[in-house]
Design a protein around this motif. Sequence first.
Motif, short mmCIF file in Angstrom:
data_model
loop_
_atom_site.label_atom_id
_atom_site.label_comp_id
_atom_site.label_asym_id
_atom_site.label_seq_id
_atom_site.Cartn_x
_atom_site.Cartn_y
_atom_site.Cartn_z
N PHE A 136 41.92 37.34 35.43
CA PHE A 136 42.80 36.18 35.88
C PHE A 136 42.23 36.06 37.40
CE2 PHE A 136 45.48 39.72 34.69
CZ PHE A 136 45.36 40.52 35.90
N LEU A 144 57.00 43.47 42.77
CA LEU A 144 56.47 42.39 43.12
C LEU A 144 56.29 41.00 42.25
CD1 LEU A 144 53.58 43.78 45.44
CD2 LEU A 144 55.62 43.04 46.29
N ILE A 177 50.50 35.28 36.57
CA ILE A 177 49.76 36.98 36.46
C ILE A 177 50.99 37.58 36.51
CG2 ILE A 177 47.44 36.26 36.91
CD1 ILE A 177 48.15 37.99 39.56
N LYS A 229 53.40 48.23 47.90
CA LYS A 229 52.24 48.12 47.43
C LYS A 229 51.17 49.27 47.02
CE LYS A 229 51.98 43.27 49.09
NZ LYS A 229 51.20 42.51 50.19
N ASP A 260 49.45 44.77 39.77
CA ASP A 260 48.43 45.34 40.67
C ASP A 260 47.72 44.29 41.55
OD1 ASP A 260 49.00 47.67 39.39
OD2 ASP A 260 47.39 47.76 38.19
N ALA A 261 47.27 43.41 40.82
CA ALA A 261 46.82 42.34 41.71
C ALA A 261 47.61 41.75 43.02
CB ALA A 261 46.32 41.23 40.70
N LEU A 262 48.88 41.47 42.38
CA LEU A 262 49.55 41.15 43.63
C LEU A 262 49.78 42.06 44.75
CD1 LEU A 262 52.76 39.62 41.35
CD2 LEU A 262 50.82 38.45 42.68
N ALA A 263 49.95 43.32 44.35
CA ALA A 263 50.05 44.62 45.40
C ALA A 263 48.79 44.72 46.19
CB ALA A 263 50.36 45.75 44.43
N GLY A 313 53.94 47.26 41.76
CA GLY A 313 53.59 45.94 41.45
C GLY A 313 54.49 45.28 40.62
N THR A 317 51.17 51.62 42.68
CA THR A 317 50.65 50.51 41.54
C THR A 317 50.39 51.29 40.19
OG1 THR A 317 48.30 50.89 41.90
CG2 THR A 317 49.69 49.14 43.32
N SER A 318 49.48 50.66 39.33
CA SER A 318 49.04 51.28 38.01
C SER A 318 48.15 52.53 38.45
CB SER A 318 48.44 50.19 37.25
OG SER A 318 49.06 49.44 36.70
#
Lengths: 318, 318, 318, 318
Positions: A121, D86, A132, C133, B84-87, D83, C136-137
């Motif tokens: 994405f 968020l 997302i 942030k 994760d993308a957002l973070a 994340g 995360t993963s």
Amino acid sequence: MAEKLDAQTVREWGRRYSNWGRWGKQDERGTLNFITPARVLEACALPRSGRVISCALPFDQNGPQSGLAGRHNPIHWMLADGGDALAGAQDFLPGGFNYADDAVHMPLQCGTQWDALSHVFYDGKMYNDRDIKLVTSQGARANAIEKIANGVVGRGVLIDLPRFLRIPWLDDGTRIQPEDIDACAEAFGVAIGSGDIVLVRTGMLTRCLEQKSWQGYCGGPAPGLSIHCARWLFEREIAAVATDTWGVEVRPNETPDCFQPLHMISLRNTGLLLGEIFFLDELSRACAEDGRYEFLFTAPPLPITGAVGSPINPLAIK
Amino acid sequence: MAEKLDAQTVREWGRRYSNWGRWGKQDERGTLNFITPARVLEACALPRSGRVISCALPFDQNGPQSGLAGRHNPIHWMLADGGDALAGAQDFLPGGFNYADDAVHMPLQCGTQWDALSHVFYDGKMYNDRDIKLVTSQGARANAIEKIANGVVGRGVLIDLPRFLRIPWLDDGTRIQPEDIDACAEAFGVAIGSGDIVLVRTGMLTRCLEQKSWQGYCGGPAPGLSIHCARWLFEREIAAVATDTWGVEVRPNETPDCFQPLHMISLRNTGLLLGEIFFLDELSRACAEDGRYEFLFTAPPLPITGAVGSPINPLAIK
Amino acid sequence: MAEKLDAQTVREWGRRYSNWGRWGKQDERGTLNFITPARVLEACALPRSGRVISCALPFDQNGPQSGLAGRHNPIHWMLADGGDALAGAQDFLPGGFNYADDAVHMPLQCGTQWDALSHVFYDGKMYNDRDIKLVTSQGARANAIEKIANGVVGRGVLIDLPRFLRIPWLDDGTRIQPEDIDACAEAFGVAIGSGDIVLVRTGMLTRCLEQKSWQGYCGGPAPGLSIHCARWLFEREIAAVATDTWGVEVRPNETPDCFQPLHMISLRNTGLLLGEIFFLDELSRACAEDGRYEFLFTAPPLPITGAVGSPINPLAIK
Amino acid sequence: MAEKLDAQTVREWGRRYSNWGRWGKQDERGTLNFITPARVLEACALPRSGRVISCALPFDQNGPQSGLAGRHNPIHWMLADGGDALAGAQDFLPGGFNYADDAVHMPLQCGTQWDALSHVFYDGKMYNDRDIKLVTSQGARANAIEKIANGVVGRGVLIDLPRFLRIPWLDDGTRIQPEDIDACAEAFGVAIGSGDIVLVRTGMLTRCLEQKSWQGYCGGPAPGLSIHCARWLFEREIAAVATDTWGVEVRPNETPDCFQPLHMISLRNTGLLLGEIFFLDELSRACAEDGRYEFLFTAPPLPITGAVGSPINPLAIK
């Protein structure tokens, strides 16, 4: 050609080759919609010999994974086994009757697999305008693999490029263009049409098996589809495309500022199912033997709720 | 009838209904050998509508497992996701392009699945005279699931007993006899022959889903095949049999001193593939709608090397 | 008292009882900083008998987890075992010498454990002004458990409330106030000071073990620390606090619009280490026997990189 | 010396240096029995500075494992994270308060660890005459790690061979003899007595970290204890011995027909706790700084029921 390919190209082509909304706002199946029941029936009429060929690599510690992106090869272990029986550990079962059980821990992208439409994405959106934010530690609440549980069944076509080119495998970095695919199909007497599942053999996996080395297979330089295939995949209404490589696309990518650009365009915007790490060598031999490069093809994912991919055992029925 | 059924019966019938050696000393495919290429072709000719129906229960924490025998429902987690993308945790990827990945830990017997021919054994031997010493913590070195990687494809037949009997589901403890199967098949106008894959619907899973309770599903009282089916399965040359229950067989078992006796006879001696926890409700409705209880059926296992079973997504193509 | 406790209280008290910046902007150890080397030495001088007592619940399938928040009990399996030896599966080792190996899959919060300072957060921030942030993963890149790898060693104090109150266990919902803790300490002749590790026994775990039921243990009503302890914990400079309950705090929480408010104040703002699911029954008996409620206490986490918690085996050395 | 060392030596020395029955037929703690409460008290009196030093290697993907024997580095993942917060995936929690959770999959022998007394065996027996049939897929029903849940606490002694010899690390294949240990201890002014926990630093781990390569660390050539230490370990009544290597013993082993012979003698017959992959570099520096090579040492295992080993975070308190 001096064309500049970059992240802007990806976004622009994404808009051009988009199927968002084509099958409704709720759609989560993407290009699998091209496989109508009528086309399933046509595919069922293809087999001539009744031979069944698996396109899956065995799932075990000899697989290709190197740890990249946290992906490792499948870890398999026993919960009960014959040794337990010998040790008397199953004597709670009467009469001397015993059993074996087992379990697996596997990244869903570790071997032969489909990417779900929630796998890649950008700009906050995945396929069909879904946010997302729907893909979190709780899994994918949209575009997840279980939404295609009753797929993937249709007409499969093998594009056997090394055989066509009379070479053992394509060089790393080879950009496969739409005209290469068309030329190969024509040479082997097979047409590619709407709803087809296209299997592209590059020979890279053949090389790894022959050289007994997965060095570079995961994420390294590789032959693969050029970003220019995006338009072809869209216009031809391909239902799914799969290769014998790690990531379908040519590596290094043609866009310095976008990793795996064809995924971004074709999976996210076109809604195309992408298959990776397919074992196509036995199928290659079988097609060469009977001269027929089309077949009934089935590759249903495991409907793991919320998953962004699934290991599969694709079958070609000739 | 006053017939006494016990462990001795199991051993005796095992000898009677044995296929050991029938396909050679090296055979590890058992009754799948009945599905010849010609029969695959015949099966491909069955579909009329092109409709594809999944017979898999979703693989998730809502599954039936209770912890019995160390089996738990699938545990799925994300290795990378939209959060994760957002973070910004994927900013090592250029251009704002991101991805999701995931993994699963699952007992291979936790959901819709095939038992491999190494799943049960007694007296030190499993199917085709193989020593149980071959099944250890290192996995099954014989009769493992990957040996049938290019199966299971053939003619499927649905034996929809609740619909036949006009009841929502069979009572727990109901012993399904060969004549019940034959009567049902006859009523629905379908013949059962060599190489067929027979799906027996008891309605137990329907009940669990309707009552939103898996209480007793795993290992408790259940409708299922009587031990008397062992002869029928052998003589009819059935390739595989599957049910919508935990363990194919009637529970409580008919043999007080042998747990799951039909497994012991049919899997170990006949070499019969057994399928469990099949979701047959949608298929039931589809067959009732078009009045056709036969179909092309595909259910390849994941070729997990050394595994004694595999989760599957069986498809009926009508 | 008619005081209203809500999310606003949590944010306000968080500001009041904050240690952000107290040990520098880079600090990731929080209140463990109160345990100076001098205090470690003092703690080492406490033991009189040399008796060592484990405060860990066994890690196995009999543990308290119910699946809440995806937490399950530890799954343990063998990679090699005695049965393999009997089956000859280790004959690659010469001379008849064999071994056993094993593995575990466990949520880090499933049993006796510390919460890392990255375990809870709000308004985008965790302890010491770190951005969420960073969690995360890929794990926690700040405030993770490995940052306290050389802790937790200090003076432990047992607050044995059921023994003090002469009841088998506190009722669910009992709000433990600072004055309760002080009264209990005074009664047992032990002072609580800066850098102490305070173990609060409610008896809830005693009850669960006695009644052989974990019903409600995870997340249900429970005795526990009142939100009013936040000030006391801050002002007394407690290094860590642990209980024999699932979540330290009284349940239901005193704040309708904030789950686990004491975590939010004390862990996030005070930087206090919280311990859960401690088995304190044997320690309770030992302290009653010798009349000494202080001891040398060690409970180092496993330094799992990036982890937001860790299973532990806390030891009291008396 | 022309002495021949082989499997027969191992069996003979096993008989000589056996503690079977010494602490009763039911004993499952072995040489930890040497650590009496009085010795725990003595150990508590050792610290002078209050400095605490962890001897654990971080548990993560940078660890030493190569896949040998199915051992891999710890796999850690998040069940909930920042994340998610968020992305709004935790909005079921009111007030904007959030949390992170995680899990791990780790072979228990993958990092800094104790071997349980069920870890190695031969001739059908493990420590204290227990049958190896007790170690199956169901775990170890005797001599398992949880039997020492309230250990390991005592006097630790560092044998810092590279520092003694003024070399950065011992060469692979170096056989450490009892007299080497005694000479080093004498040089550093520390006596070794009954109940001591002896940490032997070879520098091999130092080398791996410095060279950023684990090549050969797991199972390859390594410095380590000679089989001749078996007598010394037995007669000195050592409670536990640990090294900074993969397997305590010199590799290649001195017995061509027995893998890890010292394990076979000392763990199985002497009942000695063996520790591996200890990180001793920081401790080495600390001991050099203050000139004291003895300390209070704690290293309790996680009491994972039925486990044949446990990851640990050993602490030296100086």
